[in-house]
Design a protein around this motif. Sequence first.
Motif, PDB file in Angstrom:
ATOM      1  N   MET A 174       0.862  -1.245  -0.131  1.00  0.00           N
ATOM      2  CA  MET A 174      -0.035  -0.124   0.138  1.00  0.00           C
ATOM      3  C   MET A 174       0.911   1.333   0.237  1.00  0.00           C
ATOM      4  SD  MET A 174      -3.158  -0.658   2.406  1.00  0.00           S
ATOM      5  CE  MET A 174      -4.372  -2.258   2.105  1.00  0.00           C
ATOM      6  N   GLY A 175       1.927   1.219   0.796  1.00  0.00           N
ATOM      7  CA  GLY A 175       2.955   2.335   0.984  1.00  0.00           C
ATOM      8  C   GLY A 175       3.494   2.645  -0.432  1.00  0.00           C
ATOM      9  N   ILE A 176       4.122   1.576  -1.017  1.00  0.00           N
ATOM     10  CA  ILE A 176       4.880   1.979  -2.380  1.00  0.00           C
ATOM     11  C   ILE A 176       3.755   2.172  -3.423  1.00  0.00           C
ATOM     12  CG2 ILE A 176       6.057   0.743  -4.216  1.00  0.00           C
ATOM     13  CD1 ILE A 176       7.619  -0.503  -1.797  1.00  0.00           C
ATOM     14  N   ASN A 177       2.860   1.375  -3.687  1.00  0.00           N
ATOM     15  CA  ASN A 177       1.983   1.797  -4.683  1.00  0.00           C
ATOM     16  C   ASN A 177       1.374   2.960  -4.746  1.00  0.00           C
ATOM     17  OD1 ASN A 177       2.035  -0.799  -6.833  1.00  0.00           O
ATOM     18  ND2 ASN A 177       1.863  -1.697  -4.804  1.00  0.00           N
ATOM     19  N   PHE A 178       0.532   3.361  -3.609  1.00  0.00           N
ATOM     20  CA  PHE A 178      -0.221   4.415  -3.460  1.00  0.00           C
ATOM     21  C   PHE A 178       0.555   5.670  -3.252  1.00  0.00           C
ATOM     22  CE2 PHE A 178      -3.569   1.420  -1.568  1.00  0.00           C
ATOM     23  CZ  PHE A 178      -3.901   1.017  -2.926  1.00  0.00           C
ATOM     24  N   SER A 179       1.680   5.580  -2.526  1.00  0.00           N
ATOM     25  CA  SER A 179       2.586   6.860  -2.599  1.00  0.00           C
ATOM     26  C   SER A 179       2.987   7.161  -3.849  1.00  0.00           C
ATOM     27  CB  SER A 179       3.502   6.582  -1.409  1.00  0.00           C
ATOM     28  OG  SER A 179       3.097   6.253  -0.133  1.00  0.00           O
ATOM     29  N   VAL A 206      -2.586   2.726   7.896  1.00  0.00           N
ATOM     30  CA  VAL A 206      -2.968   3.092   9.138  1.00  0.00           C
ATOM     31  C   VAL A 206      -2.803   4.593   9.118  1.00  0.00           C
ATOM     32  CG1 VAL A 206      -2.685   3.062  11.633  1.00  0.00           C
ATOM     33  CG2 VAL A 206      -2.424   0.967  10.327  1.00  0.00           C
ATOM     34  N   MET A 207      -1.691   5.122   8.453  1.00  0.00           N
ATOM     35  CA  MET A 207      -1.268   6.721   8.886  1.00  0.00           C
ATOM     36  C   MET A 207      -2.429   7.475   8.149  1.00  0.00           C
ATOM     37  SD  MET A 207       2.199   8.190   7.634  1.00  0.00           S
ATOM     38  CE  MET A 207       1.928   8.095   5.729  1.00  0.00           C
ATOM     39  N   THR A 208      -2.708   7.220   6.977  1.00  0.00           N
ATOM     40  CA  THR A 208      -3.584   7.952   6.221  1.00  0.00           C
ATOM     41  C   THR A 208      -4.982   8.039   6.573  1.00  0.00           C
ATOM     42  OG1 THR A 208      -2.222   7.267   4.170  1.00  0.00           O
ATOM     43  CG2 THR A 208      -4.788   8.302   3.802  1.00  0.00           C
ATOM     44  N   ILE A 583      -3.457  16.710   1.343  1.00  0.00           N
ATOM     45  CA  ILE A 583      -3.084  15.439   0.979  1.00  0.00           C
ATOM     46  C   ILE A 583      -4.434  14.428   1.455  1.00  0.00           C
ATOM     47  CG2 ILE A 583      -1.920  13.204   1.894  1.00  0.00           C
ATOM     48  CD1 ILE A 583       0.538  14.903   2.127  1.00  0.00           C
ATOM     49  N   PHE A 584      -5.149  15.005   2.553  1.00  0.00           N
ATOM     50  CA  PHE A 584      -6.388  14.452   2.795  1.00  0.00           C
ATOM     51  C   PHE A 584      -7.253  14.718   1.766  1.00  0.00           C
ATOM     52  CE2 PHE A 584     -10.776  15.197   3.969  1.00  0.00           C
ATOM     53  CZ  PHE A 584     -11.189  13.959   4.635  1.00  0.00           C
ATOM     54  N   ASP A 585      -7.252  15.653   1.086  1.00  0.00           N
ATOM     55  CA  ASP A 585      -8.383  15.876  -0.209  1.00  0.00           C
ATOM     56  C   ASP A 585      -7.985  15.323  -1.404  1.00  0.00           C
ATOM     57  OD1 ASP A 585      -9.931  17.779   0.955  1.00  0.00           O
ATOM     58  OD2 ASP A 585      -8.706  19.585   1.006  1.00  0.00           O
ATOM     59  N   VAL A 586      -6.776  15.067  -1.546  1.00  0.00           N
ATOM     60  CA  VAL A 586      -6.328  14.237  -2.683  1.00  0.00           C
ATOM     61  C   VAL A 586      -6.838  12.695  -2.367  1.00  0.00           C
ATOM     62  CG1 VAL A 586      -4.276  13.174  -3.978  1.00  0.00           C
ATOM     63  CG2 VAL A 586      -4.308  15.689  -3.371  1.00  0.00           C
ATOM     64  N   VAL A 587      -6.586  12.296  -1.405  1.00  0.00           N
ATOM     65  CA  VAL A 587      -6.915  10.956  -0.992  1.00  0.00           C
ATOM     66  C   VAL A 587      -8.444  10.686  -1.074  1.00  0.00           C
ATOM     67  CG1 VAL A 587      -6.746   8.822   0.790  1.00  0.00           C
ATOM     68  CG2 VAL A 587      -4.995  10.293   0.363  1.00  0.00           C
ATOM     69  N   ASN A 588      -9.262  11.741  -0.466  1.00  0.00           N
ATOM     70  CA  ASN A 588     -10.383  11.645  -0.382  1.00  0.00           C
ATOM     71  C   ASN A 588     -11.351  11.496  -1.749  1.00  0.00           C
ATOM     72  OD1 ASN A 588     -12.898  11.636   1.472  1.00  0.00           O
ATOM     73  ND2 ASN A 588     -13.140  13.888   0.611  1.00  0.00           N
ATOM     74  N   SER A 590      -9.671  10.286  -4.362  1.00  0.00           N
ATOM     75  CA  SER A 590      -8.916   9.122  -5.480  1.00  0.00           C
ATOM     76  C   SER A 590      -9.191   7.919  -4.686  1.00  0.00           C
ATOM     77  CB  SER A 590      -7.566   9.761  -5.584  1.00  0.00           C
ATOM     78  OG  SER A 590      -6.945   9.688  -4.525  1.00  0.00           O
ATOM     79  N   ILE A 591      -8.705   7.767  -3.396  1.00  0.00           N
ATOM     80  CA  ILE A 591      -8.921   6.294  -2.751  1.00  0.00           C
ATOM     81  C   ILE A 591      -9.472   6.624  -1.498  1.00  0.00           C
ATOM     82  CG2 ILE A 591      -7.602   4.254  -2.314  1.00  0.00           C
ATOM     83  CD1 ILE A 591      -5.032   5.231  -3.702  1.00  0.00           C
ATOM     84  N   ARG A 592     -10.512   6.946  -1.422  1.00  0.00           N
ATOM     85  CA  ARG A 592     -11.383   7.299  -0.151  1.00  0.00           C
ATOM     86  C   ARG A 592     -11.557   6.156   0.660  1.00  0.00           C
ATOM     87  NH1 ARG A 592     -16.961  10.097  -1.333  1.00  0.00           N
ATOM     88  NH2 ARG A 592     -15.561  11.679  -2.084  1.00  0.00           N
ATOM     89  N   SER A 593     -11.361   5.106   0.500  1.00  0.00           N
ATOM     90  CA  SER A 593     -11.504   3.870   1.243  1.00  0.00           C
ATOM     91  C   SER A 593     -10.179   3.897   2.239  1.00  0.00           C
ATOM     92  CB  SER A 593     -11.492   2.526   0.740  1.00  0.00           C
ATOM     93  OG  SER A 593     -10.542   2.317  -0.280  1.00  0.00           O
ATOM     94  N   LEU A 594      -9.254   4.373   2.003  1.00  0.00           N
ATOM     95  CA  LEU A 594      -8.181   4.514   2.763  1.00  0.00           C
ATOM     96  C   LEU A 594      -8.488   5.338   4.165  1.00  0.00           C
ATOM     97  CD1 LEU A 594      -4.959   4.905   0.500  1.00  0.00           C
ATOM     98  CD2 LEU A 594      -5.631   2.724   1.670  1.00  0.00           C
ATOM     99  N   LEU A 595      -9.370   6.073   3.972  1.00  0.00           N
ATOM    100  CA  LEU A 595      -9.692   7.082   4.911  1.00  0.00           C
ATOM    101  C   LEU A 595     -10.933   6.349   6.144  1.00  0.00           C
ATOM    102  CD1 LEU A 595      -9.899  10.403   2.995  1.00  0.00           C
ATOM    103  CD2 LEU A 595      -8.082   9.800   4.558  1.00  0.00           C
ATOM    104  N   ASN A 596     -11.226   5.440   5.726  1.00  0.00           N
ATOM    105  CA  ASN A 596     -12.362   4.629   6.333  1.00  0.00           C
ATOM    106  C   ASN A 596     -11.895   3.900   7.774  1.00  0.00           C
ATOM    107  OD1 ASN A 596     -14.486   3.063   7.438  1.00  0.00           O
ATOM    108  ND2 ASN A 596     -15.326   2.670   5.235  1.00  0.00           N
TER     109      ASN A 596
END
Length: 682
Positions: A174-179, A206-208, A583-588, A590-596
């Motif tokens: 997750m870290g390598i691919n999503f970062s 977990v961090m995100t 960064i939250f807005d970008v993730v939210n 694009s890959i919103r599930s990481l914030l769940n």
Amino acid sequence: MAKALFIAEKPSVAQEFAKALKINTSRRDGYLEGDNAVITWCVGHLVTMSYPEAYDEKYKKWSLATLPFLPEKFLYEVIPGVEKQFKIVSGLLNREDVDTIYVCTDSGREGEYIYRLVEQQAGVKKETKKRRRVWIDSQTEEEILRGIKEAKDLSEYDHLADAAYLRAKEDYLMGINFSRLLTLKYGNAISNYQGTRYTVISVGRVMTCVLGMVVRREREIREFVKTPFYRVVSTYAYGGGGFEGEFRAVEGSKYANSPKLYKENGFKEKKDAQELIDALGAVQPIEAVTDSIERKKENKNPPLLFNLAELQNECSRLFKISPDETLRTVQELYEKKLVTYPRTDARVLSTAVAKEISKNLRGLCAYPAAGNFAQEVLEAGSYKSIARTRYVNDKQITDHYAIIPTGQGLGALQRLPAQSSKVYELIVRRFLSIFYPAAVYRKINLVTVIGGEKFFSSFKVLEEPGYLKVAGVRQNKEEQIDTGLLSALQSVKKGTVLPVEKLEIKEGETSPPKRYNSGSMILAMENAGQLIEDEELREQIKGSGIGTSATRAEILKKLIANKYIALNKKTQILTPTLLGEMIFDVVNRSIRSLLNPELTASWEKGLTYVAEGTITPEEYMTKLNNFVRSRTENVLNANIHYELRSVFDAAAKFYDAKGRTGSGQQKSGGKKNGNSKNQQPV
């Protein structure tokens, strides 16, 4: 002659094993050796997962064309700075005269992983060695010897090792691919907005998710609109003192379900509250008639023992120290034999420990700060029945029981920092509390009627301190009422008339949500994103949370180091930075599930199932690969650049280049002169 090899996680732990075994050893380079045993150590991790370029040079350059990166077989390598110690340990593992290996790394998932990586990288021929796992709860001599005597075959911990490998693979993938993915797609959008050269968007399972919790809370606070309300309060002169009653629009009130009310005890408009006072005061003197009075006793039991999350929360609240500092402190106490294993989720003791608990108590009798309480417990014999209480429950223990004092190592306290002594005392007092009776409160609930409307008064007084005298808990103000008033209230009964001294309006307003502090965030992570204040309820719903007891402090530390969130060291309050919000807005988007939080917790639950043998590593890995592949494809096929400017603007108005503005507001627009590293909200 065949020898046994003991492998600890640190040199200091290896020394403790040597002392406990009482063997004459000579110091060698990186190990100790005696006639029948060799003792060596790791220095934390000796082996790590290889970077993508170790698989193929093409992965060295970040490129969307090489994503997703999902290797079939993972590569590992020795960490450069510890190559020497790895070679020493590897050589000892493969020595022909070593026939039995005792794995003595920390008793948990991470400790298991540290050893398994070394064994794997060293190419140990498992069929030629006996491998035993030493699982201990403290570093006292008797516990070390018990752990060695009862050591199980290492294969019994294979499921735990599977979970450890998978956790690392999950964080890695997750870290390598999503970062890489989000940096390549949207890093420039952040850089262009802030006027910086480049931005790496660091993403973690977990961090995100934790970043999301901090940002969402900050935005809830910003969007919160305070609502004023007006309470009508009566003051009674009675028993040589006075007390208050609060109007509530309960059933029978002419205001029941009225649109004029904010809540049953408050009006939306001040004029309506005044209207009620005028109506009630039309007849003088104003008198209240007692409608009902309820007297009862309430018991408050000692809280459950500390696990790491609860200890981190208390240390943040009481001492204003971060979870990372708390973990370092309690780890040092553990290594000095003062407390049991700290990285635990359990808040209870095992039946086996309960049978021997008098040893801990006897040792604590020599502890100046609370030895008198330990002596009192021993003399009263209350410890003998502890196994029949809620503080002992084998079903609630997985790897380790709660953090408690061993009763040993007290001499080391004098050489430790003052902070360590405070944390130790906190653990001791919580432990001793469970052997004391509940605190007993006397509660009085009084309902009076003025002009047909009901007013409510309540009193809560500490009658018997019970465990509170040990815990060092201060009484609340509401528990300290005038004894004369308390005595006078004993004669009040239904129909008693009480003179009303005055009726008045007390203005209040709704409060926004509280920001997380470092301790409450740890609790929220433990409970899958829910910040539950009530300890009893928290314990009932607890399951697999976000991260683990061993990793949560490190996650916060990394977010702070990355300048995604800021920590106020004096208050331990957590707030996002502008960079963190962007960064939250970008993730939210694009890959919103990481914030769940619930989804993140479900991954952790899956690792628990692997450790229990309920699901196979292959099943877990298939799910993980599918998740990474599908989310990567979604981002590759989408474009959210056009959305980002407006959301960046919305966040940026709360920041300036120095991190604060006098009003908390700023005109929206680009932050070309901004420095996200220091930008924090007002």
